[in-house]
Design a protein around this motif. Sequence first.
Motif, PDB file in Angstrom:
ATOM      1  N   PHE A 127      47.935  42.084  35.822  1.00  0.00           N
ATOM      2  CA  PHE A 127      46.739  41.963  34.973  1.00  0.00           C
ATOM      3  C   PHE A 127      46.116  43.310  34.638  1.00  0.00           C
ATOM      4  N   ALA A 128      46.694  44.420  35.061  1.00  0.00           N
ATOM      5  CA  ALA A 128      46.042  45.727  34.969  1.00  0.00           C
ATOM      6  C   ALA A 128      45.613  46.093  33.558  1.00  0.00           C
ATOM      7  N   ARG A 129      46.394  45.739  32.548  1.00  0.00           N
ATOM      8  CA  ARG A 129      46.110  46.157  31.179  1.00  0.00           C
ATOM      9  C   ARG A 129      45.322  45.108  30.389  1.00  0.00           C
ATOM     10  N   ARG A 130      44.994  43.984  31.027  1.00  0.00           N
ATOM     11  CA  ARG A 130      44.230  42.941  30.347  1.00  0.00           C
ATOM     12  C   ARG A 130      42.774  43.355  30.196  1.00  0.00           C
ATOM     13  N   LEU A 131      42.106  42.845  29.161  1.00  0.00           N
ATOM     14  CA  LEU A 131      40.684  43.080  28.965  1.00  0.00           C
ATOM     15  C   LEU A 131      39.889  41.895  29.500  1.00  0.00           C
ATOM     16  N   PRO A 132      38.693  42.125  30.055  1.00  0.00           N
ATOM     17  CA  PRO A 132      37.914  41.035  30.644  1.00  0.00           C
ATOM     18  C   PRO A 132      37.687  39.817  29.738  1.00  0.00           C
ATOM     19  N   PRO A 133      37.450  39.985  28.415  1.00  0.00           N
ATOM     20  CA  PRO A 133      37.225  38.792  27.593  1.00  0.00           C
ATOM     21  C   PRO A 133      38.434  37.856  27.519  1.00  0.00           C
ATOM     22  N   THR A 134      39.619  38.347  27.889  1.00  0.00           N
ATOM     23  CA  THR A 134      40.817  37.487  27.851  1.00  0.00           C
ATOM     24  C   THR A 134      41.019  36.734  29.162  1.00  0.00           C
ATOM     25  N   LEU A 135      40.134  36.929  30.137  1.00  0.00           N
ATOM     26  CA  LEU A 135      40.299  36.327  31.455  1.00  0.00           C
ATOM     27  C   LEU A 135      39.401  35.109  31.613  1.00  0.00           C
ATOM     28  N   SER A 136      39.792  34.225  32.501  1.00  0.00           N
ATOM     29  CA  SER A 136      38.937  33.100  32.871  1.00  0.00           C
ATOM     30  C   SER A 136      37.798  33.587  33.762  1.00  0.00           C
ATOM     31  N   GLY A 137      36.800  32.719  33.996  1.00  0.00           N
ATOM     32  CA  GLY A 137      35.690  33.090  34.865  1.00  0.00           C
ATOM     33  C   GLY A 137      36.158  33.439  36.264  1.00  0.00           C
ATOM     34  N   GLY A 138      37.091  32.653  36.789  1.00  0.00           N
ATOM     35  CA  GLY A 138      37.611  32.935  38.124  1.00  0.00           C
ATOM     36  C   GLY A 138      38.362  34.243  38.182  1.00  0.00           C
ATOM     37  N   GLU A 139      39.125  34.556  37.125  1.00  0.00           N
ATOM     38  CA  GLU A 139      39.862  35.823  37.100  1.00  0.00           C
ATOM     39  C   GLU A 139      38.909  37.010  37.025  1.00  0.00           C
ATOM     40  N   ARG A 140      37.824  36.883  36.265  1.00  0.00           N
ATOM     41  CA  ARG A 140      36.848  37.980  36.207  1.00  0.00           C
ATOM     42  C   ARG A 140      36.200  38.205  37.568  1.00  0.00           C
ATOM     43  N   GLN A 141      35.915  37.118  38.286  1.00  0.00           N
ATOM     44  CA  GLN A 141      35.355  37.293  39.623  1.00  0.00           C
ATOM     45  C   GLN A 141      36.359  37.977  40.564  1.00  0.00           C
ATOM     46  N   ARG A 142      37.636  37.693  40.375  1.00  0.00           N
ATOM     47  CA  ARG A 142      38.663  38.354  41.190  1.00  0.00           C
ATOM     48  C   ARG A 142      38.723  39.853  40.884  1.00  0.00           C
ATOM     49  N   VAL A 143      38.534  40.226  39.620  1.00  0.00           N
ATOM     50  CA  VAL A 143      38.475  41.650  39.273  1.00  0.00           C
ATOM     51  C   VAL A 143      37.290  42.309  39.975  1.00  0.00           C
ATOM     52  N   ALA A 144      36.141  41.628  39.966  1.00  0.00           N
ATOM     53  CA  ALA A 144      34.961  42.174  40.643  1.00  0.00           C
ATOM     54  C   ALA A 144      35.210  42.327  42.139  1.00  0.00           C
ATOM     55  N   LEU A 145      35.911  41.365  42.734  1.00  0.00           N
ATOM     56  CA  LEU A 145      36.264  41.479  44.145  1.00  0.00           C
ATOM     57  C   LEU A 145      37.196  42.666  44.389  1.00  0.00           C
ATOM     58  N   ALA A 146      38.166  42.850  43.507  1.00  0.00           N
ATOM     59  CA  ALA A 146      39.086  43.979  43.652  1.00  0.00           C
ATOM     60  C   ALA A 146      38.328  45.300  43.582  1.00  0.00           C
ATOM     61  N   ARG A 147      37.367  45.393  42.681  1.00  0.00           N
ATOM     62  CA  ARG A 147      36.566  46.621  42.586  1.00  0.00           C
ATOM     63  C   ARG A 147      35.781  46.866  43.868  1.00  0.00           C
ATOM     64  N   ALA A 148      35.266  45.789  44.467  1.00  0.00           N
ATOM     65  CA  ALA A 148      34.566  45.935  45.744  1.00  0.00           C
ATOM     66  C   ALA A 148      35.529  46.377  46.845  1.00  0.00           C
ATOM     67  N   LEU A 149      36.748  45.844  46.819  1.00  0.00           N
ATOM     68  CA  LEU A 149      37.726  46.178  47.858  1.00  0.00           C
ATOM     69  C   LEU A 149      38.058  47.663  47.871  1.00  0.00           C
ATOM     70  N   VAL A 150      38.215  48.264  46.691  1.00  0.00           N
ATOM     71  CA  VAL A 150      38.627  49.670  46.660  1.00  0.00           C
ATOM     72  C   VAL A 150      37.510  50.596  47.137  1.00  0.00           C
ATOM     73  N   ARG A 151      36.289  50.097  47.219  1.00  0.00           N
ATOM     74  CA  ARG A 151      35.185  50.923  47.710  1.00  0.00           C
ATOM     75  C   ARG A 151      35.170  50.992  49.239  1.00  0.00           C
ATOM     76  N   HIS A 152      35.752  49.993  49.895  1.00  0.00           N
ATOM     77  CA  HIS A 152      35.840  49.974  51.364  1.00  0.00           C
ATOM     78  C   HIS A 152      34.470  50.148  52.025  1.00  0.00           C
ATOM     79  N   ARG A 153      33.483  49.419  51.539  1.00  0.00           N
ATOM     80  CA  ARG A 153      32.167  49.451  52.151  1.00  0.00           C
ATOM     81  C   ARG A 153      32.075  48.338  53.203  1.00  0.00           C
ATOM     82  N   PRO A 154      31.390  48.591  54.305  1.00  0.00           N
ATOM     83  CA  PRO A 154      31.350  47.595  55.378  1.00  0.00           C
ATOM     84  C   PRO A 154      30.453  46.393  55.094  1.00  0.00           C
ATOM     85  N   LEU A 155      29.648  46.472  54.035  1.00  0.00           N
ATOM     86  CA  LEU A 155      28.730  45.378  53.709  1.00  0.00           C
ATOM     87  C   LEU A 155      28.950  44.951  52.263  1.00  0.00           C
ATOM     88  N   LEU A 156      29.210  43.650  52.061  1.00  0.00           N
ATOM     89  CA  LEU A 156      29.441  43.101  50.729  1.00  0.00           C
ATOM     90  C   LEU A 156      28.366  42.067  50.439  1.00  0.00           C
TER      91      LEU A 156
END
Length: 239
Positions: A127-156
């Motif tokens: 999905f790396a080259r996809r744009l957010p408007p082409t994604l479902s609501g669940g897929e957009r939330q997964r992108v947001a989760l992935a962005r949180a994961l790469v930050r490696h913060r102890p509190l989410l």
Amino acid sequence: MNDPLAIELSNVEVRYDTTTLHFECAVAAGGIVAVAGASGSGKSTLLHLVAGFEEPDGGEIRILGKNVDRLAPSERPVSMIFQDNNLFAHLDVATNVGLGIDPALRLSAGDRITIEDALRRVGLTGFARRLPPTLSGGERQRVALARALVRHRPLLLLDEPFAALDPGMRAGMRTLLRELHEEEGNTILMITHHPDDVKALADSVLFLDQGRIIAHDSLARFLERRDNAAIDRFLGNVS
């Protein structure tokens, strides 16, 4: 020596023209905490205080044992996911995730591998080259989760992350969030209006009513409560 608590709010107040919110709690590290209560009870304000998007008018906020009152949101060991995902529609998925590593997008080859790995972990390989408007609501939330994961913060912090999802997508996202939590070992605070989210995910519950934390219970204790009308309404115990 005991590990520090994940979050401590000591006599924290937010004053508005007609009301004052008051928060007092101590959240242990490593669990999933549901933040529940009626609309307007102060749930989002509580998360914004921890994240640093709102300043208290009094009291002290500590994260992992450190006073964070003078720290900007970017300096706190916190990631936050909003209901609307906060994705940039004109940027592809990989770039949106990369913002979690460096807002200026100065990304190394290693960073790009980290992004691909985060997308794999949330089920978005390819999905790396996809744009957010082409994604479902669940897929957009997964992108947001992935962005949180790469930050490696102890509190989410999650502000109603499943609100726009249908029941099937909600169940899938709850499963994914639990799996990622077990991998990361982080502390999660999640606002929800749904008792099913609480029952499926939470280890404990912070329940707010009229700008106060009126219950901070283990999940089992919370589900057994029959001593408060607001909690009864939330759990559907009202006949």
